[in-house]
Design an enzyme around this catalytic site. Sequence first.
Site, PDB file in Angstrom:
ATOM      1  N   LYS A   2      37.865  47.775  47.375  1.00 26.06           N
ATOM      2  CA  LYS A   2      38.651  46.827  46.591  1.00 26.06           C
ATOM      3  C   LYS A   2      39.791  46.239  47.436  1.00 26.06           C
ATOM      4  O   LYS A   2      39.533  45.602  48.439  1.00 26.06           O
ATOM      5  CB  LYS A   2      39.140  47.529  45.317  1.00 26.06           C
ATOM      6  CG  LYS A   2      38.025  48.289  44.566  1.00 26.06           C
ATOM      7  CD  LYS A   2      36.927  47.359  44.114  1.00 26.06           C
ATOM      8  CE  LYS A   2      35.812  47.943  43.287  1.00 26.06           C
ATOM      9  NZ  LYS A   2      35.274  49.240  43.541  1.00 26.06           N
TER      10      LYS A   2
ATOM     11  N   ARG B  67      29.222  62.593  62.160  1.00 24.18           N
ATOM     12  CA  ARG B  67      29.440  62.966  60.754  1.00 24.18           C
ATOM     13  C   ARG B  67      30.765  63.724  60.648  1.00 24.18           C
ATOM     14  O   ARG B  67      31.503  63.593  59.677  1.00 24.18           O
ATOM     15  CB  ARG B  67      28.265  63.800  60.205  1.00 24.18           C
ATOM     16  CG  ARG B  67      28.522  64.286  58.792  1.00 24.18           C
ATOM     17  CD  ARG B  67      27.257  64.648  57.982  1.00 24.18           C
ATOM     18  NE  ARG B  67      26.183  65.220  58.740  1.00 24.18           N
ATOM     19  CZ  ARG B  67      26.163  66.475  59.229  1.00 24.18           C
ATOM     20  NH1 ARG B  67      27.173  67.283  59.015  1.00 24.18           N
ATOM     21  NH2 ARG B  67      25.129  66.900  59.929  1.00 24.18           N
TER      22      ARG B  67
ATOM     23  N   TYR C 191      37.421  53.962  35.362  1.00 23.96           N
ATOM     24  CA  TYR C 191      36.196  53.300  35.805  1.00 23.96           C
ATOM     25  C   TYR C 191      34.985  54.015  35.186  1.00 23.96           C
ATOM     26  O   TYR C 191      34.928  55.256  35.195  1.00 23.96           O
ATOM     27  CB  TYR C 191      36.144  53.332  37.335  1.00 23.96           C
ATOM     28  CG  TYR C 191      34.829  52.880  37.900  1.00 23.96           C
ATOM     29  CD1 TYR C 191      34.277  51.653  37.532  1.00 23.96           C
ATOM     30  CD2 TYR C 191      34.126  53.670  38.796  1.00 23.96           C
ATOM     31  CE1 TYR C 191      33.053  51.239  38.040  1.00 23.96           C
ATOM     32  CE2 TYR C 191      32.910  53.263  39.311  1.00 23.96           C
ATOM     33  CZ  TYR C 191      32.377  52.048  38.926  1.00 23.96           C
ATOM     34  OH  TYR C 191      31.171  51.645  39.425  1.00 23.96           O
TER      35      TYR C 191
ATOM     36  N   ASP D 130      43.975  57.864  40.965  1.00 16.86           N
ATOM     37  CA  ASP D 130      43.141  56.790  41.500  1.00 16.86           C
ATOM     38  C   ASP D 130      44.037  55.545  41.573  1.00 16.86           C
ATOM     39  O   ASP D 130      44.365  54.945  40.559  1.00 16.86           O
ATOM     40  CB  ASP D 130      41.933  56.584  40.576  1.00 16.86           C
ATOM     41  CG  ASP D 130      40.983  55.507  41.084  1.00 16.86           C
ATOM     42  OD1 ASP D 130      41.434  54.634  41.859  1.00 16.86           O
ATOM     43  OD2 ASP D 130      39.796  55.517  40.692  1.00 16.86           O
TER      44      ASP D 130
HETATM   45  O1  P1T Z   1      32.443  51.390  43.862  1.00 19.01           O
HETATM   46  P1  P1T Z   1      33.100  52.493  44.608  1.00 19.01           P
HETATM   47  O2  P1T Z   1      33.659  52.095  45.929  1.00 19.01           O
HETATM   48  O3  P1T Z   1      32.248  53.724  44.683  1.00 19.01           O
HETATM   49  O4  P1T Z   1      34.419  52.893  43.773  1.00 19.01           O
HETATM   50  C1  P1T Z   1      34.386  53.450  42.495  1.00 19.01           C
HETATM   51  C2  P1T Z   1      35.639  53.119  41.751  1.00 19.01           C
HETATM   52  C3  P1T Z   1      36.633  54.078  41.642  1.00 19.01           C
HETATM   53  N1  P1T Z   1      37.794  53.828  41.009  1.00 19.01           N
HETATM   54  C4  P1T Z   1      38.030  52.638  40.443  1.00 19.01           C
HETATM   55  C5  P1T Z   1      39.334  52.404  39.741  1.00 19.01           C
HETATM   56  C6  P1T Z   1      37.070  51.627  40.512  1.00 19.01           C
HETATM   57  O5  P1T Z   1      37.360  50.441  39.935  1.00 19.01           O
HETATM   58  C7  P1T Z   1      35.840  51.866  41.167  1.00 19.01           C
HETATM   59  C8  P1T Z   1      34.772  50.835  41.250  1.00 19.01           C
HETATM   60  N2  P1T Z   1      34.885  49.817  40.304  1.00 19.01           N
HETATM   61  C9  P1T Z   1      34.055  48.743  40.168  1.00 19.01           C
HETATM   62  C10 P1T Z   1      32.960  48.536  40.919  1.00 19.01           C
HETATM   63  C11 P1T Z   1      34.436  47.805  39.097  1.00 19.01           C
HETATM   64  O6  P1T Z   1      33.980  46.654  39.069  1.00 19.01           O
HETATM   65  O7  P1T Z   1      35.256  48.230  38.251  1.00 19.01           O
END
Ligand code: P1T
Length: 375
Positions: A193, A48, A100, A168
């Site tokens: 992503k 961890r 998001y 972000d």
């Molecule tokens: O899904 P996660 O890995 O927890 O990430 C969150 C997140 C944070 N910032 C942005 C700009 C994002 O697009 C996302 C996650 N977005 C999607 C799942 C979506 O389809 O927009």
Amino acid sequence: MKLHFETQAIHVGSDSDAATGAVIPPIYATSTYEQEAPGVHKGFDYSRADNPTRQRLEHALAALEGAEYAITFASGVAATSAVVTLLKPKDHVLAGDDTYGGTYRLFEQIYRKYGLEFSYVDTSCLDSVSIQKNTKMIWIESPTNPLMKITDIAGVAKRKKGALLVVDNTFASPYLQRPLELGADLAMHSTTKYLGGHSDLIGGALMTNDKAIYEELKFIQKAVGAIPSPFDCFLVHRGIKTLAVRMKAHSENAQRIAEFLSESPKVKNVYYPGLPSHPQHEVARRQMRAFSGMLSFELKADATRFLRNLKVIVLAESLGGIESLINHPAIMTHASLPAEERTRRGIGDNLLRLSVGIEHPDDLIADLENALSAI
Ligand code: P1T
């Protein structure tokens, strides 16, 4: 020797395995590490706190953002959450008004009840960035999810007055945009992503040049424990080796598709920073190497019927993978926003968001053309 981005993506954190010479180092599937005597070990005591596979990925991610430090998390949302826990009750976060849906949900439904204050402004207009006495953090996305607004990151950095500027950078990827070089204090990614790039994992990361912030976040990573598995770290690390070639292909395909959609009589609006008609096209040209693979468009009618007629492009949440994914923000990714908040932001029922993949662009255009002809 200062290496180029493409070379760093392939080599940083990827030295051959010292024990065997394996060119691709093993995945360290271990929770714990043998100690010679209590407290005497080779730098790892419990996974961890740290794990060699994760550490290699963090070195690579730091290099790609031009950062000293990177810290990884179990998801993008876990990375966002870690940043927010740097704050104290009564601190104020000035956030972009198009982020998001899960970021807004985290701020409003989790952290507001711990006494943090949030307000939302359109940071693509620099004049709306006004710092209060208790503003400790500015949170922006650029391009934004889902309307692809662009914020002048260097412009906000000049106005931050001691607040931490967090960007972000998920929609751009570090290949296209490096917020720390533009004056941000932290870059954040959903590695789910573009960094992972193959829609086969969930992960998050934070990068910074500030040692004190890094140490605090490293402590939060260990103390709160939202860490990525060694297997997921391996997948992200494999993904980033092709980031540069993928981002070029995503951007080229998206430009062609944005131009195609702009000419369709069935389409009301196209949101893509690569179009000269985009309101912040010039800012995007200045701070991004290319315009990425994300675009949104508003149909004049019947998004549901259009979606039913797509054969190659897949209807799914998420983005940034090699395959093209289409999303209906109002029902899918941004459903957690109250209806009036969605309307205020301009997320209507005929708005669709397309994550343009790296398939042959002619096939994608033919698929869109066919679905458009059905409405
Ligand atoms: O899904 P996660 O890995 O927890 O990430 C969150 C997140 C944070 N910032 C942005 C700009 C994002 O697009 C996302 C996650 N977005 C999607 C799942 C979506 O389809 O927009």
